[in-house]
Design an enzyme around this catalytic site. Structure first.
Site: not given
Ligand code: GLA
Length: 385
Positions: A32-33, A35, A66, A122, A124-125, A170, A219
Site C-alpha cells: 500500500e502506497h 505504487d 449513467s 477504496g 477503485s470504482s 488500480d 493522499y
Molecule cells: C489508491 C491509488 C493507488 C494506490 C493506493 C494506495 O488506491 O489509486 O494508486 O496509491 O491508493 O496503495
C-alpha cells in the site's frame, strides 16, 4: 445490471444496439502506497464491475449518461471541456481527452454507464469506470491500445484531469487481472506475474462505511512527503530516483537528515516493498499463516508510520482477530476510510461476516457492508453489437 440488461436499457432509450465493455474494481492484498514510489503491489480484481454500453452516433458529439445518476452530459468532440466539472462524469471525460491527446480519433458516441463497484469505499470504482470507458471509446476506430498502455492512459486521466495523483496499481489490475490470482506488479518496469490464491480462501472485504476521498489533499500530501524523502536521500546516493531504490540500511544511516515525519513515511514504503515480496514467497509455499502475519504488519505500519488509517479501520481490523477461519487482514487502498481486506477460510466466510459485522456495529454504531470475494478477471468486451 448485467451486460444484457444494460444493452436492453440502452436500446430502449437510444434505439440502437450498443456494445458493452466492463472493468472490475480491485482489492489490494498488500503493497500500500508503494505504487507511486516505483515499488511493488499485489492486488486482485473483485467480481464487481462497471459496465459501459456504447453506441456510435452520426454527429460529432459525446453523450454521457449513467443508470445511477440523473444528470446527462453532451459535448462536441472538437471542444471537450479541458477542466474538470467536479462530477462523476470527469472520469469519462478525462479518458476521452487523454485518448484524443494521444492521437486516438474518437467517433461520435453515446455512453451509458452502470457501476456496481461501491463508490468511495477504496475499491477503485474510479479505475473501473476509466478502464471500461477507455475500452468503449478506443474500440470503434479499430486501432486497439495494448492493455498496459490503456491503464497508463487512464492513470493520466485521473492525475491530470481529475486531479488525484494516483499510482498505476488500480488501472493496471483492472485491465489485466486473472480469475483465481493476485497480480504482482513491479510499478517501475510494469513487469507482472500472476500469483495463485488458494481456492479454499476467500477475500472478505469489510466496508467501514466511512467514505474515503482520494482527490482530497492527504493522499497527494503523502506523495509529496515521499518525494521530499527521495530528494534528501538522493543527496547521499546518486542512484536513488524513488524510494524503491533505497535500502533499509541506507535509510537508517541517514535518518538524522530526514524530518521525523518524512522518515516514518519512507520507512513504511521500504518495509512494505519487502513485505510484498515476502507475501508472494509465502503464497507460493502455501504458508498462509505467514501471509496473515505480513498483512497485520502492513496494517500497523499504515496506521503508525504512514498515518493513513482511521479509528473505524483500526476497529474493523481488530474485530477480525480471533474469529474462526481468519488468516490475516489489513486496511486496503488509499486509507482514511474505506475497507479492510481479510483472508478467511472459505468454509468460515459466511459466519465471519456475520460476527465481524456485529462486533463492528457494537463498537461504532455503524452497520458495515461486507463482500465475500474471489479474485476475478480483468476488463474486456461483454457484448458485441
Ligand atoms: C489508491 C491509488 C493507488 C494506490 C493506493 C494506495 O488506491 O489509486 O494508486 O496509491 O491508493 O496503495
Amino acid at each position: 445490471m448485467n451486460a444484457l440488461e444494460l444493452a436492453e436499457r440502452f436500446e430502449a432509450e437510444f434505439r440502437t444496439r450498443p456494445q458493452v465493455f466492463s472493468a472490475p474494481g480491485r482489492v489490494n492484498l498488500i503493497g500500500e502506497h508503494t505504487d507511486y514510489n516505483d515499488g511493488f503491489v499485489l492486488p486482485s480484481a473483485i467480481g464487481f464491475y462497471t459496465r459501459v454500453a456504447v453506441g456510435v452516433r452520426p454527429d460529432r458529439k459525446l453523450a454521457i449518461r449513467s443508470t445511477k445518476f440523473a444528470e446527462s452530459y453532451e459535448f462536441e468532440l472538437i471542444s471537450l471541456p479541458q477542466n474538470r466539472l467536479a462530477t462523476w462524469c470527469d472520469y469519462v471525460l478525462g479518458v476521452a481527452i487523454m485518448l484524443q491527446r494521444a492521437g486516438y480519433p474518437l467517433c461520435g458516441s453515446t455512453l451509458l454507464v452502470d457501476g456496481e463497484v461501491p463508490i468511495g469505499a477504496g475499491l477503485s470504482s474510479s479505475a473501473a469506470i476509466e478502464v471500461a470507458t477507455a475500452l468503449a471509446l478506443s474500440n470503434p476506430p479499430g486501432k486497439k491500445l495494448p492493455l498496459a498502455e490503456l491503464a497508463k492512459l487512464c492513470q493520466k486521466a485521473e492525475n491530470e484531469f481529475v486531479g488525484a495523483r494516483v499510482g498505476i496499481m488500480d488501472q493496471f489490475v483492472s485491465c489485466l487481472a486473472q480469475e483465481g490470482h493476485a497480480l504482482l506488479l513491479d510499478c517501475r518496469s510494469l513487469d507482472y506475474e500472476m500469483v495463485p490464491i488458494p481456492t479454499n480462501v476467500k477475500l472478505v472485504i469489510c466496508n467501514t462505511m466511512v467514505k474515503h476521498e482520494l482527490s482530497g489533499g492527504e493522499y497527494n500530501r503523502r506523495r509529496s512527503e515521499c518525494e521530499q524523502g527521495v530528494e534528501i536521500l538522493a543527496g547521499f546516493y546518486h542512484d536513488v530516483h524513488a524510494l524503491r531504490d533505497v535500502s533499509q540500511d541506507q535509510l537508517l544511516a541517514h535518518s538524522a537528515a530526514l524530518p521525523p515525519v518524512i522518515y516514518k513515511r519512507c520507512l513504511h514504503v521500504i518495509e512494505e516493498n519487502r513485505r510484498v515480496k515476502e507475501t508472494v514467497r509465502c503464497l507460493r509455499l502455501d504458508d498462509l499463516q505467514a501471509v496473515g502475519t505480513l498483512m497485520r504488519e502492513s496494517h500497523r505500519s499504515l496506521r503508525d508510520l504512514y498515518e493513513v488509517s482511521c479509528p473505524e479501520l483500526d476497529i474493523m481490523a481488530e474485530a477480525a482477530e480471533g474469529l474462526p477461519g481468519f488468516i490475516g487482514g489489513r486496511m486496503t487502498g488509499g486509507g482514511f476510510g474505506g475497507c479492510t481486506v481479510n483472508l478467511v477460510e472459505a468454509v468460515h466466510a459466511e459466519a465471519f461476516v456475520k460476527a465481524i459485522s456485529e462486533r463492528y456495529r457494537q463498537r461504532t454504531a455503524i452497520a458495515p457492508e461486507t463482500y465475500i470475494c474471489s479474485p476475478a478477471n480483468g476488463a474486456g468486451i461483454e457484448l458485441t453489437a
